[in-house]
Design a protein around this motif. Structure first.
Motif, mmCIF file in Angstrom:
data_model
loop_
_atom_site.group_PDB
_atom_site.id
_atom_site.type_symbol
_atom_site.label_atom_id
_atom_site.label_comp_id
_atom_site.label_asym_id
_atom_site.label_seq_id
_atom_site.Cartn_x
_atom_site.Cartn_y
_atom_site.Cartn_z
ATOM 1 N N TYR A 255 -58.418 48.726 49.040
ATOM 2 C CA TYR A 255 -59.544 47.789 48.958
ATOM 3 C C TYR A 255 -58.986 46.444 48.503
ATOM 4 O O TYR A 255 -58.181 46.385 47.570
ATOM 5 N N VAL A 256 -59.409 45.379 49.156
ATOM 6 C CA VAL A 256 -58.962 44.040 48.777
ATOM 7 C C VAL A 256 -59.829 43.575 47.610
ATOM 8 O O VAL A 256 -61.024 43.324 47.770
ATOM 9 N N GLN A 257 -59.224 43.490 46.431
ATOM 10 C CA GLN A 257 -59.991 43.142 45.230
ATOM 11 C C GLN A 257 -59.209 42.158 44.379
ATOM 12 O O GLN A 257 -57.994 42.290 44.193
ATOM 13 N N GLU A 258 -59.930 41.185 43.849
ATOM 14 C CA GLU A 258 -59.332 40.178 42.984
ATOM 15 C C GLU A 258 -58.785 40.857 41.715
ATOM 16 O O GLU A 258 -59.460 41.683 41.102
ATOM 17 N N ALA A 259 -57.560 40.490 41.322
ATOM 18 C CA ALA A 259 -56.841 41.217 40.275
ATOM 19 C C ALA A 259 -57.535 41.181 38.918
ATOM 20 O O ALA A 259 -57.593 42.197 38.214
ATOM 21 N N PRO B 71 -54.529 30.947 45.901
ATOM 22 C CA PRO B 71 -54.831 32.112 45.062
ATOM 23 C C PRO B 71 -53.939 33.292 45.412
ATOM 24 O O PRO B 71 -53.537 33.456 46.566
ATOM 25 N N PRO B 72 -53.594 34.122 44.433
ATOM 26 C CA PRO B 72 -52.832 35.335 44.734
ATOM 27 C C PRO B 72 -53.701 36.339 45.491
ATOM 28 O O PRO B 72 -54.933 36.287 45.427
ATOM 29 N N VAL B 73 -53.056 37.233 46.225
ATOM 30 C CA VAL B 73 -53.762 38.280 46.968
ATOM 31 C C VAL B 73 -53.448 39.610 46.314
ATOM 32 O O VAL B 73 -52.285 39.920 46.028
ATOM 33 N N SER B 74 -54.477 40.395 46.054
ATOM 34 C CA SER B 74 -54.279 41.680 45.391
ATOM 35 C C SER B 74 -55.152 42.747 46.035
ATOM 36 O O SER B 74 -56.222 42.449 46.577
ATOM 37 N N ILE B 75 -54.666 43.965 45.980
ATOM 38 C CA ILE B 75 -55.393 45.101 46.533
ATOM 39 C C ILE B 75 -55.348 46.255 45.538
ATOM 40 O O ILE B 75 -54.547 46.264 44.605
ATOM 41 N N ARG B 76 -56.235 47.213 45.751
ATOM 42 C CA ARG B 76 -56.186 48.482 45.015
ATOM 43 C C ARG B 76 -55.975 49.601 46.019
ATOM 44 O O ARG B 76 -56.723 49.709 47.000
ATOM 45 N N LEU B 77 -54.971 50.406 45.792
ATOM 46 C CA LEU B 77 -54.706 51.514 46.689
ATOM 47 C C LEU B 77 -55.630 52.677 46.386
ATOM 48 O O LEU B 77 -55.999 52.912 45.222
ATOM 49 N N ASN B 78 -56.023 53.388 47.408
ATOM 50 C CA ASN B 78 -56.821 54.604 47.254
ATOM 51 C C ASN B 78 -55.844 55.752 47.029
ATOM 52 O O ASN B 78 -55.149 56.182 47.934
ATOM 53 N N LYS B 79 -55.781 56.225 45.796
ATOM 54 C CA LYS B 79 -54.773 57.237 45.454
ATOM 55 C C LYS B 79 -54.996 58.549 46.202
ATOM 56 O O LYS B 79 -54.112 59.396 46.251
ATOM 57 N N LEU B 80 -56.182 58.712 46.818
ATOM 58 C CA LEU B 80 -56.423 59.890 47.639
ATOM 59 C C LEU B 80 -55.742 59.776 49.003
ATOM 60 O O LEU B 80 -55.653 60.748 49.741
ATOM 61 N N ASP C 230 -53.869 51.354 39.890
ATOM 62 C CA ASP C 230 -53.644 51.367 41.328
ATOM 63 C C ASP C 230 -53.751 49.982 41.950
ATOM 64 O O ASP C 230 -53.882 49.840 43.163
ATOM 65 N N GLY C 231 -53.697 48.940 41.100
ATOM 66 C CA GLY C 231 -53.779 47.567 41.583
ATOM 67 C C GLY C 231 -52.400 46.988 41.845
ATOM 68 O O GLY C 231 -51.456 47.211 41.072
ATOM 69 N N PHE C 232 -52.282 46.218 42.936
ATOM 70 C CA PHE C 232 -50.988 45.644 43.307
ATOM 71 C C PHE C 232 -51.186 44.252 43.895
ATOM 72 O O PHE C 232 -52.185 43.969 44.546
#
Length: 487
Positions: free
Chosen positions: A76-80, A31-40, A54-56
């Motif tokens: 945060y580690v979140q599925e895309a 599975p691919p690995v994706s995260i969301r950056l906290n723009k703060l 903000d997902g990458f």
């Protein structure tokens, strides 16, 4: 991985031989690995998730447990695929709202929603399982936004809050077909009987929470499964049972999202159909989109609904009134001096929009405009956390709260001395071990940072610094992996 025979037969009939064969191959892949950056907090030039601002995607899995930026709420580690919820909020929520994330733990969609909701909104994140609600509160605290309430309740507990929420996200428990390649347990637990249990439970959840949605409000229904019983057929049931109006989303063709599987005449999920069976819905399949299996639909509650919410009351709860009758409330251990110190820790520009309150030995901050809503929730819900805990009185001292360190919105810049620490020091701090500070470090409370991002507080008493990181959040592993990969 051996897929269940019943799943293969059903899904092949649903997708056709060619599409199913592609899906079966994709399920066997990593599975691919994706995260969301906290723009703060952080910024990074990674490959973006097309439907999430903000997902990458990551080229490889990081050593998340041993990445201080992860613990600092930097990402945060979140599925895309599940980040697609952002499109609903951006397209249909344009002014401040009160939103409920009903099945919220561990917090991926809650932290995401809090990032994209219009400023001035209140997010209520709920989890029915007690220990998972604590994890939810931890992750939202680390995310750092103050306009959040975390609750620990069953859907039926919200029944007294009639027409309370503008938006409700129901990421309902499901059979988990979309998680097969990510979680082998999901394969082992899958069965046709479990699918039957799931779609019925999902309907009960929607029926329980529907009265709490305001007329004209938005219901976001999502699962991480493929079958139409839990997906399209439940959306059709919501339309029939409650008169809900399905809403379409603007999507791009190159996102490769699949439309309504019950309507074979078109794969165009962007157009509202002329029958209920053609309701616009959105399927993510791992052989077509870079992510796991995911399903989403958006429905609007009819404006004609006559559910009314009793007038909010900020009066004392029944328990507080009983306490008063027994001889008055317990004298507060929080003095005016403590309150003044706490207020001095807060951003003066933001403070007028928040109310500072005392609960026992704790000082908390909550958005002024939602005080009555919080009071209404306290009458029927179990509140895990609300707003930001900025400090707690112990003895004569006011100890700054970890939530204050995480709140870049409320923390007054420069009010605490800061020390930027090394990776090794950061890991020691996150294990709640002793930290040695430079001899030049001042006495008192110090905000530790890693790569200039807040990690939490210590109290420097000279020869040592008392570690104030929450005990229950500490890294329990006593070793470091041979190879460490961080953001």
């Amino acid at each position: 991985m051996d897929l269940p025979a019943s799943f293969t037969v059903y899904t092949r009939s649903l997708l056709g031989d060619e599409e199913y064969d592609k899906l079966a191959v994709a399920i066997q892949q990593e599975p691919p690995v994706s995260i969301r950056l906290n723009k703060l907090r952080v910024d990074s030039p990674l490959l973006p998730v097309p439907w999430a601002s903000d997902g990458f995607y990551l080229d490889e899995r990081l050593t998340f447990t041993f990445d201080p930026l992860f613990h600092a709420g930097g990402y945060y580690v979140q599925e895309a695929s599940s980040m697609f919820v952002e499109q609903v909020l951006r397209q249909y929520v344009t002014e401040p709202v009160v939103m409920l994330d009903l099945c919220a733990a561990p917090g991926g969609k809650s932290t995401h929603a809090r990032s994209v909701l219009p400023e001035g909104s209140l997010l209520v994140a709920n989890e029915v399982i007690r220990n998972r609600s604590q994890v939810l509160a931890e992750n939202l605290t680390k995310w750092g936004h103050p306009d959040v309430v975390v609750t620990n309740n069953a859907p039926a507990d919200f029944s007294s809050l009639l027409s309370f929420f503008d938006v409700i996200l129901t990421d309902v428990p499901c059979s988990g077909e979309g998680m097969f390649r990510k979680d082998p347990v999901a394969v082992e637990e899958w069965s046709p009987e479990n699918v039957e249990i799931c779609w019925q439970r999902q309907r009960r959840i929607i029926a329980d929470i529907w009265p709490s949605l305001k007329p004209g409000g938005i219901l976001i229904y999502s699962t991480c499964t493929y079958n139409t019983k839990e997906d399209e057929e439940n959306v059709h049931w919501i339309q029939q049972e409650f008169g809900a109006e399905p809403l379409a989303l603007e999507i791009r063709e190159d996102w490769n999202i699949t439309g309504n599987l019950l309507y074979k005449g078109s794969d165009d999920s962007k157009a509202v159909g002329d029958s209920e069976q053609k309701a616009p819905v959105y399927h993510f399949f791992p052989h077509k989109t870079k992510g796991e299996g995911f399903f989403l639909a958006v429905l609007r509650k009819p404006e004609t609904e006559e559910d009314t919410m009793p007038a909010f009351s900020s009066s004392k709860s029944k328990a507080a009134k009983r306490k008063d009758k027994k001889g008055g409330a317990t004298p507060s251990l929080v003095s005016k001096e403590h309150l003044n110190i706490a207020k001095n820790w807060l951003n003066e520009e933001k403070l007028p929009g928040y109310i500072v309150s005392v609960e026992g030995t704790k000082i908390q901050v909550f958005p002024q405009q939602y005080v009555d809503e919080l009071a209404a929730m306290k009458q029927s819900l179990k509140i895990v956390s609300a707003g930001v805990g900025i400090g707690e009185v112990k003895g004569k001292d006011l100890i700054p709260g970890h939530a204050l360190a995480m709140s870049s919105v409320l923390l007054r810049q420069g009010v605490f001395a800061t020390e930027d620490i090394t990776y090794e020091q950061a890991i020691a701090y996150l294990r709640k071990e002793a930290i040695a500070l430079p001899a030049t470090a001042p006495r008192g409370y110090i905000l530790l940072t890693y790569r200039n991002i807040p990690l939490g507080f210590v109290k420097n008493i000279g020869k040592r610094a008392n570690n104030l990181y929450p005990q229950e959040w500490r890294i329990r592993s006593g070793y470091l992996p041979d190879e460490i990969k961080t953001l």
